[in-house]
Structure formats: C-alpha cells, structure tokens
Design a protein around this motif. Structure first.
Motif, PDB file in Angstrom:
ATOM      1  N   ASN A 186     -33.874   8.269 -13.890  1.00 39.85           N
ATOM      2  CA  ASN A 186     -32.983   7.107 -13.956  1.00 39.85           C
ATOM      3  C   ASN A 186     -33.120   6.366 -15.274  1.00 39.85           C
ATOM      4  N   ASN A 187     -34.347   6.297 -15.784  1.00 40.77           N
ATOM      5  CA  ASN A 187     -34.641   5.575 -17.022  1.00 40.77           C
ATOM      6  C   ASN A 187     -35.852   6.234 -17.665  1.00 40.77           C
ATOM      7  N   SER A 241     -32.858  -0.684 -13.510  1.00 35.44           N
ATOM      8  CA  SER A 241     -31.765  -0.920 -14.465  1.00 35.44           C
ATOM      9  C   SER A 241     -31.119  -2.288 -14.258  1.00 35.44           C
ATOM     10  N   ASP A 262     -27.687  -2.967 -16.259  1.00 32.65           N
ATOM     11  CA  ASP A 262     -26.557  -2.045 -16.164  1.00 32.65           C
ATOM     12  C   ASP A 262     -25.660  -2.455 -14.996  1.00 32.65           C
ATOM     13  N   LYS A 301     -25.308  -0.300 -11.964  1.00 29.39           N
ATOM     14  CA  LYS A 301     -26.482  -0.051 -11.123  1.00 29.39           C
ATOM     15  C   LYS A 301     -27.051  -1.313 -10.492  1.00 29.39           C
ATOM     16  N   ASP A 302     -26.728  -2.496 -11.051  1.00 30.06           N
ATOM     17  CA  ASP A 302     -27.353  -3.716 -10.544  1.00 30.06           C
ATOM     18  C   ASP A 302     -26.354  -4.658  -9.877  1.00 30.06           C
ATOM     19  N   GLN A 350     -28.174 -11.133 -13.959  1.00 31.81           N
ATOM     20  CA  GLN A 350     -27.070 -10.659 -14.805  1.00 31.81           C
ATOM     21  C   GLN A 350     -27.212 -11.151 -16.242  1.00 31.81           C
ATOM     22  N   THR A 363     -25.656  -6.935 -19.912  1.00 29.35           N
ATOM     23  CA  THR A 363     -24.734  -5.948 -19.358  1.00 29.35           C
ATOM     24  C   THR A 363     -24.828  -4.612 -20.087  1.00 29.35           C
ATOM     25  N   SER A 364     -25.874  -4.427 -20.914  1.00 27.30           N
ATOM     26  CA  SER A 364     -26.093  -3.164 -21.605  1.00 27.30           C
ATOM     27  C   SER A 364     -27.536  -3.120 -22.085  1.00 27.30           C
ATOM     28  N   GLN A 365     -28.030  -1.927 -22.376  1.00 35.95           N
ATOM     29  CA  GLN A 365     -29.369  -1.798 -22.924  1.00 35.95           C
ATOM     30  C   GLN A 365     -29.485  -2.508 -24.267  1.00 35.95           C
TER      31      GLN A 365
END
Length: 500
Positions: free
Chosen positions: A119-120, A126, A129, A132-133, A196, A199-201
């Motif tokens: 997954n990571n 995550s 993401d 996924k979250d 939140q 919203t991205s790595q």
C-alpha cells in the motif's frame, strides 16, 4: 514528500545543513525496526495474544485485521481501534502501546488494522490520499468493516467505539473521525495531523513541517465536508504532541485543537489546564454542558512518537522503544477521557450541574502524603479527588489526605463535587503540592535560562531549555527568559514561577 509521509525520508533537504547525519541514521533505524516488527507479527498472532482475522468483510483498502479481547468479555463492552505508525505493525503497536493492559483491566475489545509495503513503501496509512482516507473509500472503509465485524463478534456497544493512532496512524485517525462521526464516539491523535490536512503525497510535507495558515473555521470545514449533512454528535478528541517533535511539528497539535473545537462550536481558549507527569501540560476545552470535548496534551522535551510510561502502576503502561517514548502513559489518560474505566471521570470533569469546588489548598505535607481541603459545595453528596488527572479518593467531606506518595516529589491535584445521583460536576483549578524529604532542599532559584543551565539545574535540547528531572519546558535558551525553579529532589527541579 514522495515516499513516506510522517516518517522523514532520506532525501529531506531542509534539514541537511543541520541534522543530515542524524536524519539519515534515524530513517535507517526506523526502516530496520519496521522490517523487524513486520517479520514478528505472525509470531504474536501464533502466541494467541493477538489474532489475525482473515475475513472481516469488505476490504477496499487492502488492510490486515488483528484483534484482541480479554477472556470473558461481557456483551456491551467498548471497542478501541489502534492504528500503528509508519514502518510498524499491528504486533508492534500491540506490544508497546499499553492498550492490552487496559483492555484486560477495564474490559474492552481491541482492533489493530495493519497496512503493508504494497500500500505504501514504508507501510504508512494513507492519510493524505482522498481515494483512501475518505468516507466509503479505501483504507477508511476497510477500518469501518473491521469495526462492524468486531461489534458483531463480541456483541459490543456500537455507541462506544473509539479510534487512536500514532503518526501516520494519527493522521488516519483524524480522517476517520471526520469521515465517520456516526461510528466513532471519540478519538486520540498521537503525534498526528489535522483531518484532511493534505490531498497528495507532495502536499503531505507541508502539513508535517509547517502550518496550513487556516482559520479554525476553515480547518473545521474540512471535517464538515468529509460527511456533508451530518447533524449528529461529534467525537470527543484527545490530541497528544511532543514539544520537540521535528517529524510532525507541534503546530499540528495547535491546528488539531483549532479544528475540533471549531467543529464543536466552542472557543480555542482552554476551560482549564493542569500539569501531569512526564512534563505534560493538559489543556481542556469543555462543551456547552461543561464536559470535556477536546483535550490537548503537550509534552515538554518529547520528540516524535507515542508517549508510554513503563511500570506496574495503574497509570503506567507500555514499553519503551523506537518511537515509543518514556514520558507518560497516553493510553491510560486517553482511556480516562473516553470513560473506558467505567468509574473515574476524565480530567476536566463530567456533565453534572454542580459547580467546581473553590478554595482548593494544600493543608499539609509529609514525606509520603499530601493533605487537601476545599470549600464545601451545596448539594454535594461526596467529592472526587484527582492526582494528575487520575482519581485517588472519594471523600464525603471537603478534605482528603493522599498517602503512599514518593518523598520530595511534586504532584498536581484537582477536585470535583458529586451529587446524590452520582453525576460529577465541574473540576476545580489545579493546586500543586510537593512532599517533603527525598534529598531535595526545597530551595528556589530565580535566574535566566542561560544561568539555570550553567548552574546545572536545567539542560538544553534543540535550542530550548528544560528543567532537570521534571523536563518541563522553560522556553528558549537565552539570557532574556527568566524562570524560578524549585528543587524537590536530588537533581530534580520544577518550575515555580507562581510562588515558592
């Protein structure tokens, strides 16, 4: 960050000039530890202490489920979900966190979700993401499937389901509380991030190392947008943060506080504060009924990890190790906040109508005891006395003597009134007491932080000053900041700015 949010990757450039060697060594150690605990997960399950559930329902997030329940668990017991950090495993978190101790002592089931390198890259949940979250998606949906399975299996109380997590697990905890306020009655975010937050790595590092620079309302909107139209009760949220955390910066705790107090519709000024063991400051934010809705635990001198306090005392738990830091048992105080003990009222008080007792004062001390008195409250049938947030007495009158204490040691006390129906009222302001003896002189020293360090009463770390023994944060190491320190034992000092 491109490979592992929350655990600092080798390519982090902003620290290269200051901590290059330390950062690389820390990452290598964490990777090694993560491989070790992942390898050991099957052993723990085989030992019948932690059991893997191979089929628990829908699993869009590709997670593994492990569970633990004490023998003879009655129907209607709570469920606690515990999420590990990056490079860790369910077995590792079960072994070190201390939650098993309180499951056995207080009676509740435990669920340990586990992610993996598939997954990571470094087995992080995550939290960054949206695929996924989010509610009904990925890892978040898998965790809720585990909850449904556990509630059915143990005939648990679906109204008393709680979630806690460390680091990346803490970030996912905040997301779960926002996504599923109808599932989780409370949460604890340990060295984690606001719901939140990213919203991205790529955006994850902004959360870890800096501030989003959003207002409480904007942070609260991130929660409200996670489950649009929700009008039910919100989860009660505990926030744990080390003041010297350079992996998830302490500003995240402030933003978590702002986020969840805004969701609750309460202000960002604490209703009460008190000192707890391990250099911990607890700030309580009450809801409209006077019950704690948000609690912020800030630990002086602690870096990135889960706060544990190995020992046999009721308020002690866990084992120290990489990212399990010997300061205070966070699992114990979180359990009190959620009411898992079934008797004690969490720090900050209950929802009863009685006011907080006034005039709490120390009437006497010995090497092993502290005597307290306070003003009687009309309508009180009894009182509850708390030492460091844990109940230690329930006298019928407005006085109490706490015994069996350590000599030359500082303690913090609060008290609450209980009416004839058993409802606990608001908790008083805290009072500090120091037992006599123990080799401490009781002498006070007022000087700049620079001078306190030079005199051997304090030490420095990361540019900050900490009192020897208590590790209380005194602020920046310079000649401009001044504090009074009281010696309460051999090489043990506490901040005594309010009087000595």
């Amino acid at each position: 960050m491109t490979s592992s949010p929350v655990v600092p990757p080798p390519h982090v450039r902003w620290r290269a000039c200051r901590r290059a060697l330390g950062a690389v060594a820390g990452v290598l150690a964490l990777i090694a530890a993560g491989l070790g605990v992942l390898a050991g997960a099957g052993t723990a399950a085989a030992a019948a202490t932690l059991t893997q559930v191979t089929s628990f329902g829908s699993n869009p997030g590709n997670l593994a489920m492990y569970e633990y329940a004490p023998a003879g668990l009655p129907a209607g017991a709570p469920v606690v979900v515990a999420l590990h950090g990056c490079g860790q495993s369910a077995s590792d978190y079960f072994t070190h966190s201390g939650w098993q101790k309180y499951a056995d002592l207080w009676g509740f089931a435990l669920v340990f979700p586990q992610t993996s390198a598939s997954n990571n890259a470094l087995s992080c949940f995550s939290w960054f993401d949206p695929a996924k979250d989010g509610r009904g998606k990925g890892e978040a949906a898998s965790v809720v499937s585990m909850v449904s399975h556990a509630v059915a299996q143990y005939a648990s109380d679906s109204r008393r389901v709680y979630v806690t997590g460390l680091s990346a697990g803490g970030g996912m905890t905040a997301d779960l509380l926002a996504d599923y306020p109808d599932v989780f009655a409370g949460g604890s975010v340990d060295s984690g991030l606001p719901a939140q937050c990213a919203t991205s790595q790529t955006a994850a590092s902004t959360c870890q190392y800096g501030s989003l620079n959003l207002t409480p309302a904007q942070l609260g909107d991130k929660v409200r947008a996670s489950y649009p139209g929700y009008t039910g009760p919100w989860p009660r949220v505990a926030i744990w943060q080390g003041a010297s955390d350079y992996t998830v910066y302490p500003v995240n705790a402030t933003e978590l506080r702002d986020q969840w107090t805004n969701v609750w519709g309460i202000g960002q000024t604490a209703s009460s504060t008190q000192s707890l063991p391990g250099g911990t400051t607890l700030s309580v934010y009450d809801d409209a009924s006077g019950a704690p809705a948000v609690q912020l635990y800030q630990i002086a001198g602690m870096g990135h990890g889960l706060a544990v306090d190995p020992g046999s005392g009721t308020e002690q738990c866990g084992t120290a190790g990489s990212y399990y830091l010997d300061t205070i048992c966070s699992s114990y105080y979180t359990g009190l906040f959620w009411g898992l003990d079934g008797g004690s009222t969490p720090p900050g008080g209950g929802g009863g109508a009685l006011p907080a007792p006034g005039g709490l004062a120390v009437s006497g001390t010995t090497d092993t005891s502290v005597s307290l008195s306070w003003s009687a409250v009309d309508g009180a049938a009894s009182y509850r006395v708390y030492r460091g947030g844990a109940q230690v007495g329930s006298p019928a009158s407005a006085s109490f003597t706490d015994t069996g204490l350590a000599a030359g040691t500082a303690y913090s006390y609060t008290v609450a009134a209980v009416d004839s129906s058993g409802a606990v009222g608001a908790v008083s302001a805290a009072v500090a007491a120091t037992t006599t003896g123990g080799g401490g002189s009781g002498q006070c020293f007022t000087a700049s932080n620079y001078a306190q360090v030079a005199a051997g009463r304090a030490h420095t770390a990361g540019g900050y000053t900490y009192a020897d023994g208590s590790d209380q944060n005194m602020g920046l190491w310079n000649v401009f900041t001044t504090h009074t320190l009281r010696q309460t034992g051999p090489d043990y000092y506490v901040i005594a700015d309010g009087g000595c």
